[in-house]
Design an enzyme around this catalytic site. Structure first.
Site, PDB file in Angstrom:
ATOM      1  N   GLN A 167     -10.533  13.992  70.942  1.00 28.96           N
ATOM      2  CA  GLN A 167     -10.241  14.763  72.150  1.00 28.96           C
ATOM      3  C   GLN A 167     -11.493  15.515  72.603  1.00 28.96           C
ATOM      4  O   GLN A 167     -12.119  16.225  71.820  1.00 28.96           O
ATOM      5  CB  GLN A 167      -9.086  15.743  71.858  1.00 28.96           C
ATOM      6  CG  GLN A 167      -8.628  16.529  73.068  1.00 28.96           C
ATOM      7  CD  GLN A 167      -8.011  15.654  74.157  1.00 28.96           C
ATOM      8  OE1 GLN A 167      -7.228  14.765  73.889  1.00 28.96           O
ATOM      9  NE2 GLN A 167      -8.397  15.901  75.395  1.00 28.96           N
ATOM     10  N   LYS A 206       0.062  13.345  74.222  1.00 30.00           N
ATOM     11  CA  LYS A 206      -0.267  12.005  73.707  1.00 30.00           C
ATOM     12  C   LYS A 206       0.645  11.655  72.534  1.00 30.00           C
ATOM     13  O   LYS A 206       1.129  10.525  72.418  1.00 30.00           O
ATOM     14  CB  LYS A 206      -1.751  11.955  73.307  1.00 30.00           C
ATOM     15  CG  LYS A 206      -2.659  11.938  74.523  1.00 30.00           C
ATOM     16  CD  LYS A 206      -4.133  12.183  74.217  1.00 30.00           C
ATOM     17  CE  LYS A 206      -4.897  12.316  75.540  1.00 30.00           C
ATOM     18  NZ  LYS A 206      -6.308  12.668  75.377  1.00 30.00           N
ATOM     19  N   ASP A 242     -10.251   5.081  74.386  1.00 28.95           N
ATOM     20  CA  ASP A 242     -10.634   5.795  75.610  1.00 28.95           C
ATOM     21  C   ASP A 242     -11.562   4.941  76.489  1.00 28.95           C
ATOM     22  O   ASP A 242     -11.746   5.233  77.660  1.00 28.95           O
ATOM     23  CB  ASP A 242     -11.361   7.104  75.255  1.00 28.95           C
ATOM     24  CG  ASP A 242     -10.463   8.325  75.375  1.00 28.95           C
ATOM     25  OD1 ASP A 242      -9.483   8.260  76.154  1.00 28.95           O
ATOM     26  OD2 ASP A 242     -10.743   9.337  74.710  1.00 28.95           O
TER      27      ASP A 242
END
Ligand code: NAP
Length: 286
Positions: free
Chosen positions: A95, A51, A118
């Site tokens: 995460q 990322k 997300d």
């Protein structure tokens, strides 16, 4: 035809980089993505590094907080609250998975929905399922990446039978909704589905997201089907593979995505576009 998510992601990231290069002139700065990584899970470390690399390619500012495994839940929540209030931060990603003592639900709900790159916040999920007009909600990255792969493969969705294997909140359910929104007739399968192969053989579009190595074999697939393999599994030799047995399915499929190099790179690519969306929303919705 094998659709390369790696190539498509590279193309889309290059386009985004051009777009982002104009942001300082237009908005005074570039988007800023903050990633929080708790603990030492090797898979998560790799995902976060990928990322970060993608942020560099598209030209974002990015910050990663690497917190120790035993970080108290409240400390993570406090950090999120600070980032929510920080005007220089456009996207926040924690995460997953988190260490057991930290509630994923609490953490996801703590992120401001406007910075939830997300797309996991309940309000973003609700907006996706309500298909609200002028919807500025963030759609989860993996399902959006799947749609872009189908578009790249010129796969017609409207009127087609789509079968989704898996009903998780992050893949199975949202991709089902995105396919439904595009007028597919969608069947969602799970671990209690009877006669699974009977169902999958009817699919014009088959999305496999169950986490079982090479589970979908050629005899389960209709001739000419479009097959999207979301799985990130390990084969008998410990090598990365998908939920689809590529060797037996590829000859029957009209289009298919490989693992690695299929859905994975598109997930990260869509994280980048979601961050741009959150950044732009902040300027246009003031
Ligand atoms: P998950 O939360 O574990 O959900 C798995 C789903 O598969 C569940 O709905 C489960 O049914 C269903 N299932 C399990 N065994 C089955 C079987 N034998 N037949 C039919 N359905 C079955 O998994 P996930 O998070 O959605 O991830 C799925 C896979 O995609 C994993 O390999 C994961 O690593 C990968 N993934 C890849 C990306 C990427 O970017 N490439 C992103 C996310 C996930 P029940 O609901 O009945 O238990």
């Amino acid at each position: 035809m094998v659709i390369s998510g790696k190539e498509l992601a590279a193309k889309l990231k290059a386009e985004m980089a051009e777009q982002v290069a104009e942001f300082p002139g237009k908005y005074g700065r570039v988007p800023h993505l903050v990633v929080i990584l708790v603990g030492n899970d090797p898979g998560s470390q790799t995902y976060v590094r990928n990322k970060e690399k993608a942020c560099d390619v598209v030209g974002f500012k990015h910050t990663t907080y690497r917190l120790p495994e035993d970080t108290p839940e409240q400390e993570v929540l406090d950090r999120i609250a600070e980032l929510n209030a920080d005007d220089s931060v456009d996207g926040i990603l924690v995460q997953l998975p988190l260490p057991r003592h930290i509630s994923e639900t609490k953490v996801i709900e703590a992120i401001a929905k406007e910075k939830d790159v997300d797309g996991f916040h309940p309000l973003n999920t609700a907006a996706l399922w309500q298909k609200r007009p002028n919807n500025t909600c963030v759609v989860p990255c993996t399902p959006m990446g799947i749609i872009k792969l189908l578009e790249e493969g010129n796969v017609e969705i409207a009127g087609k039978k789509a079968v989704v294997l898996g009903r998780s909140q992050i893949v199975g359910l949202p991709i089902s909704k995105l396919l439904l929104d595009r007028n597919a007739t969608v069947t969602i399968c799970h671990s209690r589905t009877k006669d699974l192969a009977e169902v999958t053989r009817q699919a014009d579009i088959l999305v496999a997201a169950i986490g079982k190595a090479k589970f979908v074999t050629g005899d389960m697939v209709k001739e000419g089907a479009a097959v999207i393999d979301v799985g990130m599994d390990l084969d008998e030799n410990g090598k990365l593979c998908g939920d689809v047995d590529f060797a037996s399915v590829e000859p029957k499929a009209s289009v298919i995505t490989p693992v690695p190099g299929g859905v994975g790179p598109m997930t990260i690519c869509c994280l980048m576009s979601n961050t741009i969306q959150c950044f732009l929303n902040r300027f246009t919705q003031k």
